[in-house]
Design a protein around this motif. Structure first.
Motif, PDB file in Angstrom:
ATOM      1  N   VAL A 206       0.819  -1.221   0.000  1.00  7.82           N
ATOM      2  CA  VAL A 206       0.000   0.000   0.000  1.00  7.82           C
ATOM      3  C   VAL A 206       0.848   1.264   0.000  1.00  7.82           C
ATOM      4  O   VAL A 206       0.424   2.291  -0.535  1.00  7.82           O
ATOM      5  CB  VAL A 206      -0.957  -0.026   1.222  1.00  7.82           C
ATOM      6  N   LEU A 207       2.029   1.215   0.548  1.00 10.64           N
ATOM      7  CA  LEU A 207       2.863   2.411   0.687  1.00 10.64           C
ATOM      8  C   LEU A 207       3.238   3.067  -0.654  1.00 10.64           C
ATOM      9  O   LEU A 207       3.102   4.283  -0.779  1.00 10.64           O
ATOM     10  CB  LEU A 207       4.116   2.079   1.509  1.00 10.64           C
TER      11      LEU A 207
ATOM     12  N   SER B 154       0.111  10.885  -3.246  1.00  5.24           N
ATOM     13  CA  SER B 154       0.341  12.071  -2.419  1.00  5.24           C
ATOM     14  C   SER B 154       1.183  13.106  -3.156  1.00  5.24           C
ATOM     15  O   SER B 154       0.874  14.298  -3.142  1.00  5.24           O
ATOM     16  CB  SER B 154       1.029  11.686  -1.113  1.00  5.24           C
ATOM     17  N   VAL B 155       2.233  12.664  -3.810  1.00  3.64           N
ATOM     18  CA  VAL B 155       3.089  13.583  -4.571  1.00  3.64           C
ATOM     19  C   VAL B 155       2.321  14.186  -5.744  1.00  3.64           C
ATOM     20  O   VAL B 155       2.405  15.396  -5.994  1.00  3.64           O
ATOM     21  CB  VAL B 155       4.369  12.857  -5.054  1.00  3.64           C
ATOM     22  N   VAL B 156       1.568  13.360  -6.449  1.00  6.10           N
ATOM     23  CA  VAL B 156       0.775  13.860  -7.573  1.00  6.10           C
ATOM     24  C   VAL B 156      -0.240  14.895  -7.095  1.00  6.10           C
ATOM     25  O   VAL B 156      -0.434  15.930  -7.743  1.00  6.10           O
ATOM     26  CB  VAL B 156       0.089  12.697  -8.326  1.00  6.10           C
TER      27      VAL B 156
ATOM     28  N   VAL C 266      -0.045  16.911  -4.535  1.00  3.74           N
ATOM     29  CA  VAL C 266       0.647  18.152  -4.193  1.00  3.74           C
ATOM     30  C   VAL C 266       0.919  18.960  -5.452  1.00  3.74           C
ATOM     31  O   VAL C 266       0.649  20.171  -5.506  1.00  3.74           O
ATOM     32  CB  VAL C 266       1.970  17.864  -3.432  1.00  3.74           C
ATOM     33  N   PHE C 267       1.419  18.307  -6.492  1.00  3.32           N
ATOM     34  CA  PHE C 267       1.694  19.009  -7.741  1.00  3.32           C
ATOM     35  C   PHE C 267       0.408  19.451  -8.425  1.00  3.32           C
ATOM     36  O   PHE C 267       0.362  20.483  -9.091  1.00  3.32           O
ATOM     37  CB  PHE C 267       2.564  18.177  -8.675  1.00  3.32           C
ATOM     38  N   TYR C 268      -0.646  18.699  -8.272  1.00  2.00           N
ATOM     39  CA  TYR C 268      -1.934  19.076  -8.836  1.00  2.00           C
ATOM     40  C   TYR C 268      -2.453  20.356  -8.186  1.00  2.00           C
ATOM     41  O   TYR C 268      -2.960  21.241  -8.865  1.00  2.00           O
ATOM     42  CB  TYR C 268      -2.943  17.940  -8.650  1.00  2.00           C
ATOM     43  N   GLU C 269      -2.302  20.443  -6.872  1.00  2.00           N
ATOM     44  CA  GLU C 269      -2.712  21.663  -6.154  1.00  2.00           C
ATOM     45  C   GLU C 269      -1.870  22.858  -6.589  1.00  2.00           C
ATOM     46  O   GLU C 269      -2.394  23.964  -6.744  1.00  2.00           O
ATOM     47  CB  GLU C 269      -2.594  21.456  -4.651  1.00  2.00           C
ATOM     48  N   ILE C 270      -0.595  22.656  -6.796  1.00  2.00           N
ATOM     49  CA  ILE C 270       0.293  23.743  -7.235  1.00  2.00           C
ATOM     50  C   ILE C 270      -0.087  24.192  -8.641  1.00  2.00           C
ATOM     51  O   ILE C 270      -0.125  25.383  -8.935  1.00  2.00           O
ATOM     52  CB  ILE C 270       1.763  23.306  -7.171  1.00  2.00           C
ATOM     53  N   PHE C 271      -0.371  23.241  -9.502  1.00  2.00           N
ATOM     54  CA  PHE C 271      -0.709  23.535 -10.884  1.00  2.00           C
ATOM     55  C   PHE C 271      -2.054  24.256 -10.959  1.00  2.00           C
ATOM     56  O   PHE C 271      -2.291  25.195 -11.632  1.00  2.00           O
ATOM     57  CB  PHE C 271      -0.773  22.241 -11.704  1.00  2.00           C
TER      58      PHE C 271
END
Length: 107
Positions: A90-91, A98-100, A102-107
């Motif tokens: 699961v990790l 989680s990384v995607v 974060v970048f989605y929010e930035i974009f």
């Protein structure tokens, strides 16, 4: 007694690394991950056993990769193997999503 504990710790570490690696770098869905668990270099599971484990994993609700990790982890190391293998399976998706996000929010 201590040697047996070290062997179990090594087996659990190998189980975590294998499930983590398979979950992180395997494409093709849960059935691919479950079949590759059989074919690792440690040869933990035989072909006939793997067919039975896949049938059990299919019949349980949830993602096939996690269910496969549960049955393989339990067969190899009991409850501690279940915990380690599920965490390893699961990790990677959790970290990637989680990384995607974060970048989605930035974009």
């Amino acid at each position: 007694m201590e040697e047996k504990g070290m062997k179990k710790k090594k087996k659990l570490l190998r189980l975590f690394i294998e499930t983590f690696y398979l979950s992180a770098f395997t494409f093709g869905g849960g059935y691919m991950i479950v079949s590759l668990m059989k074919m690792n270099e440690y040869h933990w599971i035989e072909e006939d056993e793997m067919l039975d484990l896949v049938a059990i994993a299919q019949s349980a609700p949830g993602a096939i990769a996690v269910n496969g990790a549960i049955v393989v982890g339990y067969k190899l190391a009991g409850i501690s193997g279940v915990i380690v293998s599920v965490f390893g399976a699961v990790l990677p998706p959790f970290l990637i999503i989680s990384v995607v996000s974060v970048f989605y929010e930035i974009f």
